[in-house]
Design an enzyme around this catalytic site. Structure first.
Site, PDB file in Angstrom:
ATOM      1  N   ASP A 146       0.852  -1.190   0.000  1.00  0.00           N
ATOM      2  CA  ASP A 146       0.000   0.000   0.000  1.00  0.00           C
ATOM      3  C   ASP A 146       0.887   1.240   0.000  1.00  0.00           C
ATOM      4  OD1 ASP A 146      -2.575   1.361   0.210  1.00  0.00           O
ATOM      5  OD2 ASP A 146      -1.967   1.869   2.238  1.00  0.00           O
ATOM      6  N   ILE A 147       1.277   1.666  -1.191  1.00  0.00           N
ATOM      7  CA  ILE A 147       2.142   2.836  -1.348  1.00  0.00           C
ATOM      8  C   ILE A 147       1.383   3.839  -2.202  1.00  0.00           C
ATOM      9  CG2 ILE A 147       4.272   3.673  -2.421  1.00  0.00           C
ATOM     10  CD1 ILE A 147       5.527   0.935  -1.656  1.00  0.00           C
ATOM     11  N   GLU A 148       0.982   4.947  -1.607  1.00  0.00           N
ATOM     12  CA  GLU A 148       0.143   5.913  -2.330  1.00  0.00           C
ATOM     13  C   GLU A 148       0.875   7.241  -2.513  1.00  0.00           C
ATOM     14  OE1 GLU A 148      -3.863   5.932  -0.697  1.00  0.00           O
ATOM     15  OE2 GLU A 148      -3.590   3.878   0.024  1.00  0.00           O
ATOM     16  N   GLN A 149       2.200   7.140  -2.696  1.00  0.00           N
ATOM     17  CA  GLN A 149       3.022   8.338  -2.800  1.00  0.00           C
ATOM     18  C   GLN A 149       3.061   8.854  -4.238  1.00  0.00           C
ATOM     19  OE1 GLN A 149       6.784   7.049  -0.864  1.00  0.00           O
ATOM     20  NE2 GLN A 149       5.435   5.706   0.289  1.00  0.00           N
TER      21      GLN A 149
ATOM     22  N   ARG B  12      -2.053  17.933  -3.853  1.00  0.00           N
ATOM     23  CA  ARG B  12      -1.201  17.549  -4.984  1.00  0.00           C
ATOM     24  C   ARG B  12      -1.544  18.283  -6.274  1.00  0.00           C
ATOM     25  NH1 ARG B  12      -0.319  11.021  -3.795  1.00  0.00           N
ATOM     26  NH2 ARG B  12       0.547  11.314  -1.722  1.00  0.00           N
TER      27      ARG B  12
END
Length: 369
Positions: free
Chosen positions: A130-133, A266
């Site tokens: 779970d990497i939402e960068q 963002r």
């Protein structure tokens, strides 16, 4: 009394940690009553129902006849692992790491080994990455992320035969929230992509107004975009929201449009961060005291309602319920996707009373359309 209880809890935690650290023949001591429940699952399920759990004991009330994979995002719970295995469901770790850290190959390998050892010591069946960068296309992080998924999958498949490696992606592959990942490469490298078909207002263009968390046409368009990349539909699991957003309205028009505070995210001037995430359990109670009652937006194919906060401000709440979920679940079947799931399983009302039981059963059953 509270202090002594805290000390006992600490001692018990320490004992559990020591017990977990013990090794018998190179393996951790099995915490299950039946030792076979500590064996990782190998059988593949034809249709995935992928559940995220964030802790506590509500999992005891899940519909275990449906669950195939549970991602344990709360504290490790040995009782939950044993129970899931007894029901033939996989339990997978959460995997998260700063991408700047894993550009270096040695750091990447160390992270993978750490997660692998953790999965083995806890008798788990894989990992959900779970990497939402934010990632720029073609950057060192872009290539490192694809390599991380590939190397993690290879290591887990080698060391824990039958294990599952999944990766969480945004509702569309089109650089949502500046997540410009190598979606094709990542899909090819792991077992499943869990598509987070929610938080679709993380970047609101145009007017800053409250909108649906997962509008139907936009949600399905996201899957069309994944499939246009020639990603195998059998790699895709549709993720649904079992929560909604409660937006305080700066202005509430006669037409019922709720203007919200500008909260940039963002690069976008407005986002759903202007609202507060609320569980389906909270929503079902709040709608009963709302001045509008449940309303239906035909464009978004989603329910919402308006209520007056004790401070006098009008709020608008957007959410998903069986009526909005069923057409999405139907798409899963018609498009031949691998399965369906939700963030998160804990959001429903598992109280032992008639209304709660009915609402909860309807939400679980909606997963099958």
């Amino acid at each position: 009394r509270a202090a002594s209880h805290g000390n006992l809890t600490q001692m018990w935690g320490l004992l559990l940690a020591v017990a977990g650290a013990l090794r018998l023949g190179g393996a951790a001591v099995c915490p299950c009553r039946r030792p076979e429940l500590c064996r990782p699952l190998r059988s593949l399920r034809d249709f995935e129902v992928f559940v995220f759990d964030v802790g506590g004991k509500t999992w005891k009330s899940y519909n275990w006849s449906m669950v195939t994979t549970l991602a344990m995002f709360g504290k490790y719970d040995a009782e939950l692992m044993c129970h899931a295995h007894s029901k033939g469901a996989r339990v997978v770790l959460k995997g998260d790491v700063p991408l700047s850290h894993i550009v270096d190959q040695a750091n990447r390998t160390a992270w993978i080994n750490e997660k692998l050892n953790l999965a083995k010591s806890q008798f788990m069946d894989g990992i959900n990455i779970d990497i939402e960068q934010a990632v720029a296309e073609g950057s060192p992080e872009y290539h490192a992320l694809t390599a991380l998924v590939k190397e993690t999958t290879e290591a887990f498949h080698r060391e824990i035969p039958g294990s599952q490696v999944s990766f969480d992606v945004a509702w569309s592959p089109n650089c949502i929230d500046k997540r410009c990942y190598d979606y094709v490469g990542i899909a090819a490298s792991c077992d499943l992509l869990f598509v987070m078909s929610y938080d679709e207002q993380s970047q609101i263009p145009g007017h800053c107004i409250a909108k649906a968390n997962a509008p139907l046409l936009q949600t399905l368009k996201g899957y069309d975009q994944y499939l246009q990349l020639k990603i195998d539909p059998r790699k895709l699991v549709m993720g649904l929201p079992w929560y909604g957003y409660d937006y305080p309205c700066l202005n509430f028009s006669q037409e019922g449009i709720c203007s919200i505070k500008k909260v940039p995210f963002r690069g976008s001037p407005c986002s759903d961060a202007a609202g507060t995430q609320k569980t389906y359990k909270w929503i079902m109670k709040q709608v009963n005291t709302s001045f509008s009652g449940r309303l239906w937006d035909a464009d978004a194919q989603a329910p919402y309602f308006n209520y007056k906060h004790p401070d006098g401000q009008t709020h608008q709440v957007w959410y998903d319920d069986p009526q909005s979920i069923c057409p999405k679940a139907e798409y899963v079947k018609t498009a031949g996707l691998r399965g369906i799931g939700m963030w998160n399983g804990n959001c429903l009302d598992y109280a032992d009373e008639t209304v709660a039981r009915r609402q909860t059963a309807l939400m679980w059953n909606a997963l099958f359309g």
